[in-house]
Scaffold this motif. Sequence first.
Motif, PDB file in Angstrom:
ATOM      1  N   ARG A  81     -32.707  70.369  91.782  1.00  0.00           N
ATOM      2  CA  ARG A  81     -32.985  69.167  90.958  1.00  0.00           C
ATOM      3  C   ARG A  81     -32.547  69.635  89.612  1.00  0.00           C
ATOM      4  O   ARG A  81     -32.274  70.608  89.235  1.00  0.00           O
ATOM      5  CB  ARG A  81     -34.412  68.926  90.887  1.00  0.00           C
ATOM      6  CG  ARG A  81     -35.315  69.803  90.042  1.00  0.00           C
ATOM      7  CD  ARG A  81     -36.840  69.355  90.130  1.00  0.00           C
ATOM      8  NE  ARG A  81     -37.432  70.124  89.121  1.00  0.00           N
ATOM      9  CZ  ARG A  81     -38.045  71.413  89.439  1.00  0.00           C
ATOM     10  NH1 ARG A  81     -37.689  71.963  90.410  1.00  0.00           N
ATOM     11  NH2 ARG A  81     -38.643  71.879  88.532  1.00  0.00           N
ATOM     12  N   ALA A  82     -32.057  68.404  88.820  1.00  0.00           N
ATOM     13  CA  ALA A  82     -31.376  68.575  87.572  1.00  0.00           C
ATOM     14  C   ALA A  82     -32.807  68.609  86.686  1.00  0.00           C
ATOM     15  O   ALA A  82     -33.757  67.844  86.716  1.00  0.00           O
ATOM     16  CB  ALA A  82     -30.749  67.429  87.371  1.00  0.00           C
ATOM     17  N   ILE A  83     -32.426  69.197  85.597  1.00  0.00           N
ATOM     18  CA  ILE A  83     -33.318  69.629  84.416  1.00  0.00           C
ATOM     19  C   ILE A  83     -32.687  69.694  83.231  1.00  0.00           C
ATOM     20  O   ILE A  83     -31.544  70.047  83.045  1.00  0.00           O
ATOM     21  CB  ILE A  83     -34.253  71.017  84.520  1.00  0.00           C
ATOM     22  CG1 ILE A  83     -33.391  72.127  84.523  1.00  0.00           C
ATOM     23  CG2 ILE A  83     -35.233  70.721  85.743  1.00  0.00           C
ATOM     24  CD1 ILE A  83     -34.345  73.307  84.194  1.00  0.00           C
TER      25      ILE A  83
ATOM     26  N   THR B 186     -26.593  63.066  73.990  1.00  0.00           N
ATOM     27  CA  THR B 186     -26.041  63.341  75.395  1.00  0.00           C
ATOM     28  C   THR B 186     -26.372  64.853  75.684  1.00  0.00           C
ATOM     29  O   THR B 186     -25.881  65.784  75.002  1.00  0.00           O
ATOM     30  CB  THR B 186     -24.625  63.143  75.556  1.00  0.00           C
ATOM     31  OG1 THR B 186     -24.656  61.590  75.325  1.00  0.00           O
ATOM     32  CG2 THR B 186     -24.307  63.252  77.064  1.00  0.00           C
ATOM     33  N   ILE B 187     -26.603  65.191  76.799  1.00  0.00           N
ATOM     34  CA  ILE B 187     -26.988  66.591  77.372  1.00  0.00           C
ATOM     35  C   ILE B 187     -26.647  66.819  78.607  1.00  0.00           C
ATOM     36  O   ILE B 187     -26.754  65.948  79.685  1.00  0.00           O
ATOM     37  CB  ILE B 187     -28.656  66.825  77.346  1.00  0.00           C
ATOM     38  CG1 ILE B 187     -29.108  66.663  75.940  1.00  0.00           C
ATOM     39  CG2 ILE B 187     -28.860  68.206  77.604  1.00  0.00           C
ATOM     40  CD1 ILE B 187     -30.691  66.739  75.854  1.00  0.00           C
ATOM     41  N   THR B 188     -25.902  67.515  79.209  1.00  0.00           N
ATOM     42  CA  THR B 188     -25.500  68.019  80.468  1.00  0.00           C
ATOM     43  C   THR B 188     -26.503  68.970  81.096  1.00  0.00           C
ATOM     44  O   THR B 188     -27.245  69.849  80.677  1.00  0.00           O
ATOM     45  CB  THR B 188     -24.407  68.929  80.444  1.00  0.00           C
ATOM     46  OG1 THR B 188     -23.216  68.289  79.827  1.00  0.00           O
ATOM     47  CG2 THR B 188     -23.688  69.362  81.889  1.00  0.00           C
ATOM     48  N   THR B 189     -27.130  68.419  82.067  1.00  0.00           N
ATOM     49  CA  THR B 189     -28.050  68.845  82.856  1.00  0.00           C
ATOM     50  C   THR B 189     -27.639  70.166  83.631  1.00  0.00           C
ATOM     51  O   THR B 189     -26.435  70.520  83.884  1.00  0.00           O
ATOM     52  CB  THR B 189     -28.650  67.793  84.193  1.00  0.00           C
ATOM     53  OG1 THR B 189     -27.737  67.753  85.053  1.00  0.00           O
ATOM     54  CG2 THR B 189     -29.103  66.678  83.570  1.00  0.00           C
ATOM     55  N   ALA B 190     -28.894  70.942  83.891  1.00  0.00           N
ATOM     56  CA  ALA B 190     -28.721  72.411  84.607  1.00  0.00           C
ATOM     57  C   ALA B 190     -29.478  72.186  85.954  1.00  0.00           C
ATOM     58  O   ALA B 190     -30.376  71.222  85.977  1.00  0.00           O
ATOM     59  CB  ALA B 190     -29.100  73.514  83.894  1.00  0.00           C
ATOM     60  N   GLU B 191     -29.462  73.292  86.768  1.00  0.00           N
ATOM     61  CA  GLU B 191     -29.998  73.312  88.058  1.00  0.00           C
ATOM     62  C   GLU B 191     -31.534  74.039  87.928  1.00  0.00           C
ATOM     63  O   GLU B 191     -31.298  75.087  87.081  1.00  0.00           O
ATOM     64  CB  GLU B 191     -29.336  73.914  89.356  1.00  0.00           C
ATOM     65  CG  GLU B 191     -30.188  73.846  90.396  1.00  0.00           C
ATOM     66  CD  GLU B 191     -29.232  74.457  91.571  1.00  0.00           C
ATOM     67  OE1 GLU B 191     -29.985  74.552  92.636  1.00  0.00           O
ATOM     68  OE2 GLU B 191     -28.102  74.415  91.281  1.00  0.00           O
TER      69      GLU B 191
ATOM     70  N   GLN C  93     -27.501  64.663  89.420  1.00  0.00           N
ATOM     71  CA  GLN C  93     -27.321  65.957  89.854  1.00  0.00           C
ATOM     72  C   GLN C  93     -27.003  66.976  88.875  1.00  0.00           C
ATOM     73  O   GLN C  93     -26.743  66.853  87.781  1.00  0.00           O
ATOM     74  CB  GLN C  93     -25.985  65.821  90.912  1.00  0.00           C
ATOM     75  CG  GLN C  93     -26.136  64.934  92.221  1.00  0.00           C
ATOM     76  CD  GLN C  93     -27.186  65.502  92.866  1.00  0.00           C
ATOM     77  OE1 GLN C  93     -27.060  66.627  93.447  1.00  0.00           O
ATOM     78  NE2 GLN C  93     -27.963  64.494  93.532  1.00  0.00           N
ATOM     79  N   PRO C  94     -27.408  68.293  89.110  1.00  0.00           N
ATOM     80  CA  PRO C  94     -27.075  69.163  88.143  1.00  0.00           C
ATOM     81  C   PRO C  94     -25.460  69.392  87.767  1.00  0.00           C
ATOM     82  O   PRO C  94     -24.562  69.271  88.525  1.00  0.00           O
ATOM     83  CB  PRO C  94     -27.437  70.650  88.806  1.00  0.00           C
ATOM     84  CG  PRO C  94     -28.546  70.235  90.002  1.00  0.00           C
ATOM     85  CD  PRO C  94     -28.016  68.861  90.344  1.00  0.00           C
ATOM     86  N   GLY C  95     -25.381  69.295  86.472  1.00  0.00           N
ATOM     87  CA  GLY C  95     -23.978  69.461  86.030  1.00  0.00           C
ATOM     88  C   GLY C  95     -23.790  68.003  85.277  1.00  0.00           C
ATOM     89  O   GLY C  95     -22.621  67.779  84.631  1.00  0.00           O
TER      90      GLY C  95
END
Length: 357
Positions: free
Chosen positions: A222-224, A209-214, A177-179
């Motif tokens: 969706r997460a990117i 490690t990367i925190t996903t965004a929307e 999930q985003p975030g």
Amino acid sequence: MLASTLMLIALLCAGVFIPVPYSEMSPGPTVNTLGDHGGEPVLQISGRKTYATSGHLNMTTVRVTSADYRMNLVEAVYGWLAHDNKVVPHETLYPNGKTEEQSTQENAEEFSQSQESAKVAALESLDIPVQSWVIVSTVVKDSPAEGKLHAGDVIKAVDGTVVREPADVAELVTEHQPGEAVEFTIVPAKEQAAAEKEQRAATRTQKVTITTAEADDGGEKRAIVGISAGTDHTFPFSIDIKLADVGGPSAGLMFALGIYDKLTPGSLTGGSFVAGTGTIDDDGKVGPIGGIEMKTVGARDKGARYFLTPAANCAAAARDTPDGLTLVKVGTMDDALGALKDIRAGDTADLPKCSAG
């Protein structure tokens, strides 16, 4: 009479000075991939035995008007009536206001990728192993991945799952999930480059490690992370393609056939003049291109007798086939090799020819 003459003059002036939203395509240069261009061989192979070739395997091009060129009505009408030119909406060549510089850059990137795929397709056809891996192709500015991943980094795994294809990366990221955080296992681009130079396997990996965004493209939530994944290769010997001032992906098939010819004894064409076009992927699948009518005209003017035509372009090409040119339908590298075998044997009656239907 005077009024009619003045009206005609006014209409001619309007035709000359009023711009219309069209651009023009015309036949461009054709180059024999087996020969020289600009004083040096188009295909340069070292570290592997090569063989003498004969005949032609010409790649073909289309010449187009520039993005800032403003065609007038008289030029548009002339282009519509001319047999060897084609007038198309400006938006067709430069969609969404694309500039000349953007188009040139995009064409250069596509041309570079087509060369890599041509090398892979040729070597795979010869059962010569090619090492491949998934890489970070681009990083979007101001995205979560900026500063953490870099173009050329090799992606070994995402969240511990081994990555084998570029599509695997997006699939694994969108399981989040985003975030949420996602972990990439990579070989840094510099380490990979050093390993290739020293002809050794790259062993030093690191976890990022990367925190996903929307995604903000208006589609499904969706997460990117803000990257595009691609494929890179290591070849067992050097293959260089020297051809300046050409862009786009459409020479892929002819480059692949030229490489194959130079790496195998005998002549692939049997001395015949064969031209063609078509994109090619790593698996040897031939894809459609634009401007097929212009390319067949350019090939025949140069002297070609046979034209290898992507299956998806066959109907359009066959509607106006230049006299003396046989359009041969191909969908894969193997199709093209089979057609060339028949051509050099003189057994052309059963060639898979294009039809307008």
